[in-house]
Enzyme design. Structure first.
Site: not given
Length: 233
Positions: A58, A60, A67, A182
């Protein structure tokens, strides 16, 4: 990566090793994020892969297309199972990212690639006042999701609250990977759009990412099993 993905929000491999040792003999799906990767480098991925765990890297990525393409060639060689970019980088950048993965994948089978729509820490007010996006939060997420689909990506990172709409728009095979998960007894911390594993399953998530509810639990294995129970119910 069908199991709940555990976010390894640690700084050192020693912490990771201690945590993973609690799950001896079990193959997990885990997320290696910026904190862990930037502190330890690619070797952290190699060590976790040696234990046969699935890895969502991860990072991002968000930069100009060339690039990002070059970066993805390098990341593909690590043998991870899933990577991501920011959809805000645009269609050309996302297409370049996928191309880089295909070039760099040593086995010919590239990692899944998904795009971040809006962070689960972002509220609609934040988006409108700070990003100057004047649509609703849902409209922004749906636009980025559609753009990701057009670019040939495998899915998006989104809140579970948007997952069903994305499923309807882009199809059931288009991944809806949702952080901000959660257990009901836990606090939301810095995330705004938060749901339980059970609710995420019911409202359309294809994958869930769970961090603090497991990693900060007094008994991480018991917490993971509770998440797994709710997710597979």
């Amino acid at each position: 990566m069908n199991k709940p993905i555990i976010a390894l929000d640690f700084q050192t491999y020693e912490e990771v090793e201690t945590f993973l040792a609690k799950f001896s003999g079990e193959t997990l799906s885990v997320k290696v994020g910026m904190e862990l990767f930037y502190s330890n480098g690619p070797v952290i991925v190699e060590k976790i892969k040696q234990q046969n765990h699935e890895i969502f890297l991860d990072l991002k990525l968000h930069d100009i297309p060339n690039t990002v393409k070059s970066a993805m060639i390098g990341l593909a060689k690590l043998g991870v199972d899933m990577v991501n970019v920011h959809a805000a980088g645009g269609k050309k950048m996302m297409e370049a990212a996928k191309e880089g993965l295909e070039i760099g994948s040593p086995s010919g089978k590239r990692p899944k690639i998904i795009a971040v729509t809006q962070l689960t820490s972002t509220s609609e007010t934040d988006m409108q006042t700070e990003q100057l996006i004047k649509t609703s939060l849902l409209e922004s997420v749906m636009h980025y999701s559609n753009l990701s689909k057009q670019a040939g990506l495998d899915g998006v990172v989104c809140s579970a609250l948007e997952a069903e709409d994305i499923k309807q728009q882009n199809g059931a095979d288009f991944l809806r990977v949702t952080p901000g998960i959660r257990l009901a007894s836990d606090t939301a911390d810095d995330q705004i759009r938060v749901v339980t594993p059970e609710k995420a399953r019911l409202i359309g998530s294809s994958n869930i990412v769970v961090g603090r509810s497991i990693t900060r639990a007094n008994d991480p294995v018991a917490a993971y099993n509770q998440v797994l129970k709710e997710w597979n119910a």
